[in-house]
Design a protein around this motif. Structure first.
Motif, PDB file in Angstrom:
ATOM      1  N   ILE A  40       0.824  -1.222   0.000  1.00  0.00           N
ATOM      2  CA  ILE A  40       0.000   0.000   0.000  1.00  0.00           C
ATOM      3  C   ILE A  40       0.857   1.270   0.000  1.00  0.00           C
ATOM      4  CG2 ILE A  40      -0.272   0.069   2.520  1.00  0.00           C
ATOM      5  CD1 ILE A  40      -3.072   0.858   0.009  1.00  0.00           C
ATOM      6  N   LYS A  41       2.045   1.226   0.601  1.00  0.00           N
ATOM      7  CA  LYS A  41       2.888   2.421   0.670  1.00  0.00           C
ATOM      8  C   LYS A  41       3.441   2.818  -0.695  1.00  0.00           C
ATOM      9  CE  LYS A  41       4.254   2.413   5.501  1.00  0.00           C
ATOM     10  NZ  LYS A  41       5.349   2.482   6.482  1.00  0.00           N
ATOM     11  N   ARG A  42       3.590   1.853  -1.574  1.00  0.00           N
ATOM     12  CA  ARG A  42       4.126   2.169  -2.910  1.00  0.00           C
ATOM     13  C   ARG A  42       3.188   3.104  -3.669  1.00  0.00           C
ATOM     14  NH1 ARG A  42       7.249   1.089  -7.315  1.00  0.00           N
ATOM     15  NH2 ARG A  42       6.132   0.800  -9.290  1.00  0.00           N
ATOM     16  N   ILE A  43       1.888   2.971  -3.453  1.00  0.00           N
ATOM     17  CA  ILE A  43       0.909   3.807  -4.168  1.00  0.00           C
ATOM     18  C   ILE A  43       1.161   5.293  -3.926  1.00  0.00           C
ATOM     19  CG2 ILE A  43      -1.558   4.402  -4.332  1.00  0.00           C
ATOM     20  CD1 ILE A  43      -2.221   1.494  -3.837  1.00  0.00           C
ATOM     21  N   VAL A  44       1.591   5.636  -2.708  1.00  0.00           N
ATOM     22  CA  VAL A  44       1.825   7.055  -2.379  1.00  0.00           C
ATOM     23  C   VAL A  44       3.319   7.374  -2.335  1.00  0.00           C
ATOM     24  CG1 VAL A  44      -0.353   7.370  -1.167  1.00  0.00           C
ATOM     25  CG2 VAL A  44       1.636   6.569   0.112  1.00  0.00           C
ATOM     26  N   SER A  45       4.136   6.526  -2.946  1.00  0.00           N
ATOM     27  CA  SER A  45       5.571   6.797  -3.012  1.00  0.00           C
ATOM     28  C   SER A  45       5.841   7.856  -4.082  1.00  0.00           C
ATOM     29  CB  SER A  45       6.342   5.516  -3.339  1.00  0.00           C
ATOM     30  OG  SER A  45       6.013   5.080  -4.651  1.00  0.00           O
ATOM     31  N   LYS A  46       6.986   8.496  -4.000  1.00  0.00           N
ATOM     32  CA  LYS A  46       7.345   9.537  -4.959  1.00  0.00           C
ATOM     33  C   LYS A  46       7.377   8.986  -6.388  1.00  0.00           C
ATOM     34  CE  LYS A  46      10.602  13.343  -5.531  1.00  0.00           C
ATOM     35  NZ  LYS A  46      10.728  13.264  -6.993  1.00  0.00           N
ATOM     36  N   LEU A  49       3.632   8.868  -7.353  1.00  0.00           N
ATOM     37  CA  LEU A  49       2.975  10.182  -7.370  1.00  0.00           C
ATOM     38  C   LEU A  49       3.504  11.074  -8.490  1.00  0.00           C
ATOM     39  CD1 LEU A  49       2.778  11.003  -3.540  1.00  0.00           C
ATOM     40  CD2 LEU A  49       0.900  10.311  -5.041  1.00  0.00           C
ATOM     41  N   ASP A  50       4.786  10.968  -8.792  1.00  0.00           N
ATOM     42  CA  ASP A  50       5.378  11.798  -9.858  1.00  0.00           C
ATOM     43  C   ASP A  50       4.814  11.468 -11.233  1.00  0.00           C
ATOM     44  OD1 ASP A  50       6.912  13.184  -8.087  1.00  0.00           O
ATOM     45  OD2 ASP A  50       8.808  12.195  -8.573  1.00  0.00           O
ATOM     46  N   ARG A  51       4.244  10.283 -11.391  1.00  0.00           N
ATOM     47  CA  ARG A  51       3.687   9.864 -12.688  1.00  0.00           C
ATOM     48  C   ARG A  51       2.156   9.848 -12.698  1.00  0.00           C
ATOM     49  NH1 ARG A  51       5.097   4.513 -13.844  1.00  0.00           N
ATOM     50  NH2 ARG A  51       5.679   4.126 -11.688  1.00  0.00           N
ATOM     51  N   ASN A  56     -10.173  14.993 -15.077  1.00  0.00           N
ATOM     52  CA  ASN A  56     -11.603  15.062 -14.723  1.00  0.00           C
ATOM     53  C   ASN A  56     -11.849  14.963 -13.212  1.00  0.00           C
ATOM     54  OD1 ASN A  56     -12.323  15.246 -17.448  1.00  0.00           O
ATOM     55  ND2 ASN A  56     -12.339  13.015 -17.667  1.00  0.00           N
ATOM     56  N   GLY A  57     -10.991  15.610 -12.453  1.00  0.00           N
ATOM     57  CA  GLY A  57     -11.185  15.666 -11.006  1.00  0.00           C
ATOM     58  C   GLY A  57     -10.669  14.455 -10.255  1.00  0.00           C
ATOM     59  N   PHE A  58      -9.985  13.536 -10.937  1.00  0.00           N
ATOM     60  CA  PHE A  58      -9.476  12.335 -10.271  1.00  0.00           C
ATOM     61  C   PHE A  58      -7.985  12.163 -10.555  1.00  0.00           C
ATOM     62  CE2 PHE A  58     -13.995  11.468 -10.849  1.00  0.00           C
ATOM     63  CZ  PHE A  58     -14.353  11.003  -9.594  1.00  0.00           C
ATOM     64  N   PHE A  59      -7.289  11.601  -9.567  1.00  0.00           N
ATOM     65  CA  PHE A  59      -5.887  11.250  -9.746  1.00  0.00           C
ATOM     66  C   PHE A  59      -5.815   9.863 -10.385  1.00  0.00           C
ATOM     67  CE2 PHE A  59      -5.819  14.267  -6.235  1.00  0.00           C
ATOM     68  CZ  PHE A  59      -4.792  15.130  -6.615  1.00  0.00           C
ATOM     69  N   ASN A  60      -5.196   9.794 -11.546  1.00  0.00           N
ATOM     70  CA  ASN A  60      -5.063   8.525 -12.257  1.00  0.00           C
ATOM     71  C   ASN A  60      -3.661   7.965 -12.042  1.00  0.00           C
ATOM     72  OD1 ASN A  60      -7.552   8.054 -14.241  1.00  0.00           O
ATOM     73  ND2 ASN A  60      -7.187  10.244 -14.017  1.00  0.00           N
ATOM     74  N   LEU A  61      -3.613   6.834 -11.362  1.00  0.00           N
ATOM     75  CA  LEU A  61      -2.334   6.214 -11.057  1.00  0.00           C
ATOM     76  C   LEU A  61      -1.781   5.478 -12.270  1.00  0.00           C
ATOM     77  CD1 LEU A  61      -3.415   4.800  -7.621  1.00  0.00           C
ATOM     78  CD2 LEU A  61      -1.338   6.155  -7.934  1.00  0.00           C
ATOM     79  N   PRO A  62      -0.458   5.444 -12.417  1.00  0.00           N
ATOM     80  CA  PRO A  62       0.124   4.615 -13.485  1.00  0.00           C
ATOM     81  C   PRO A  62      -0.190   3.141 -13.234  1.00  0.00           C
ATOM     82  CG  PRO A  62       1.830   5.508 -12.033  1.00  0.00           C
ATOM     83  CD  PRO A  62       0.552   6.178 -11.658  1.00  0.00           C
ATOM     84  N   SER A 101     -13.132  -1.683  -7.527  1.00  0.00           N
ATOM     85  CA  SER A 101     -12.912  -0.426  -8.228  1.00  0.00           C
ATOM     86  C   SER A 101     -11.423  -0.094  -8.152  1.00  0.00           C
ATOM     87  CB  SER A 101     -13.719   0.700  -7.567  1.00  0.00           C
ATOM     88  OG  SER A 101     -15.094   0.413  -7.599  1.00  0.00           O
ATOM     89  N   PRO A 102     -10.897   0.660  -9.123  1.00  0.00           N
ATOM     90  CA  PRO A 102      -9.495   1.067  -9.034  1.00  0.00           C
ATOM     91  C   PRO A 102      -9.282   1.913  -7.778  1.00  0.00           C
ATOM     92  CG  PRO A 102     -10.431   1.588 -11.184  1.00  0.00           C
ATOM     93  CD  PRO A 102     -11.570   1.207 -10.304  1.00  0.00           C
ATOM     94  N   PRO A 103      -8.078   1.911  -7.224  1.00  0.00           N
ATOM     95  CA  PRO A 103      -7.818   2.734  -6.031  1.00  0.00           C
ATOM     96  C   PRO A 103      -7.956   4.217  -6.357  1.00  0.00           C
ATOM     97  CG  PRO A 103      -5.777   1.858  -6.915  1.00  0.00           C
ATOM     98  CD  PRO A 103      -6.882   1.195  -7.671  1.00  0.00           C
ATOM     99  N   GLU A 104      -8.463   4.975  -5.403  1.00  0.00           N
ATOM    100  CA  GLU A 104      -8.585   6.429  -5.555  1.00  0.00           C
ATOM    101  C   GLU A 104      -7.631   7.109  -4.602  1.00  0.00           C
ATOM    102  OE1 GLU A 104     -12.452   8.231  -5.414  1.00  0.00           O
ATOM    103  OE2 GLU A 104     -13.393   6.531  -6.417  1.00  0.00           O
TER     104      GLU A 104
END
Length: 206
Positions: A40-46, A49-51, A56-62, A101-104
C-alpha cells in the motif's frame, strides 16, 4: 449440588462461546503470496505520485502503481492483517466479494506529502455488501466501512472499524465519504459504537 452448579457454569460458558462465534465476522478468503514490491505504501511513493495524472477531477495512477483490494490483500501482509482484524470485529462475512474499483487517491489538505489517503472499494454481488477501505499508508492508518445493503427482509447495516480516532487522516476521510454519500447510508443501522461519530445511525441528524 456442586456437580449441578459446575455443569450449569460449563453450559453458560459454552453458550457464550457459541454466541460470540456466531457474531464474529469472517475475513475475505485469500492465498497469501510473497511479493514485497506490492504494498500500500508504494501507491503514495514519490515514484508513483510523480507519474500520476489529474484528469476530470481524479488522480489517475500509473498501471504499475494501481493495486486493487484483492492484490493488496494477497500480497501486503500489513494490509491483510488490518482488514482481517476489522472483519473479525464485525458481524459481516467477507468471503463473497467479487467486484473491485481502481484505487482512488485523496490529496492532503495541507502541504504534507505524508498525508495522502488511498481509498479502495470491493463489492459482493451475491450478498449486496460493500467494503470501503481508507488508508493513510505513511501513517500506518486504516479505517474500513463494511456495509450490508440488505437483501429481502434484511435491514441495511454498516460498521466502522480500524483506526477511528478523529485525529487520524483515514478516519477523517471516512467521515467525509459518509457525509458525501448520505443516500447510500440513509436508514442504515450503525452496528458498532464509534467514539465521536454520533448522528450517523441512519443519518437521522447529520
Amino acid at each position: 449440588m456442586y456437580l449441578r452448579s459446575l455443569l450449569s457454569s460449563v453450559s453458560i460458558c459454552l453458550l457464550l462461546s457459541l454466541s460470540a462465534h456466531s457474531y464474529s465476522g469472517i475475513p475475505p478468503k485469500v492465498t497469501p503470496q510473497i511479493d514485497k514490491k506490492v504494498n500500500i505504501k508504494r501507491i503514495v511513493s514519490k515514484q508513483c505520485l510523480d507519474r500520476t495524472e489529474f484528469i476530470n477531477g481524479f488522480f489517475n495512477l500509473p498501471y504499475d502503481c494501481s493495486y486493487s483490494f484483492s492484490t493488496l490483500y494477497s500480497k501486503d501482509s500489513w494490509f491483510r492483517e488490518r482488514v482481517s482484524k476489522a472483519f473479525k470485529e464485525s458481524p459481516f462475512d467477507g468471503r463473497y466479494f467479487d467486484i473491485e474499483s481502481p484505487p482512488e487517491l485523496i490529496d492532503p489538505a495541507g502541504d504534507s506529502n505524508d498525508a495522502w489517503v488511498v481509498m479502495l472499494e470491493t463489492v459482493s454481488r451475491e450478498k449486496n455488501m460493500v467494503a470501503n477501505v481508507f488508508t493513510a499508508p505513511n501513517f500506518n492508518e486504516l479505517t474500513i466501512i463494511i456495509s450490508d445493503r440488505g437483501l429481502g427482509n434484511q435491514k441495511c447495516t454498516y460498521g466502522i472499524y480500524g483506526d477511528v480516532s478523529e485525529r487520524n487522516e483515514s478516519f477523517a476521510q471516512t467521515q467525509m465519504y459518509i457525509r458525501e454519500n448520505q443516500g447510500a447510508f440513509k436508514g442504515c443501522k450503525l452496528v458498532n459504537k464509534v467514539e465521536g461519530f454520533k448522528g450517523y445511525d441512519g443519518l437521522a441528524s447529520l
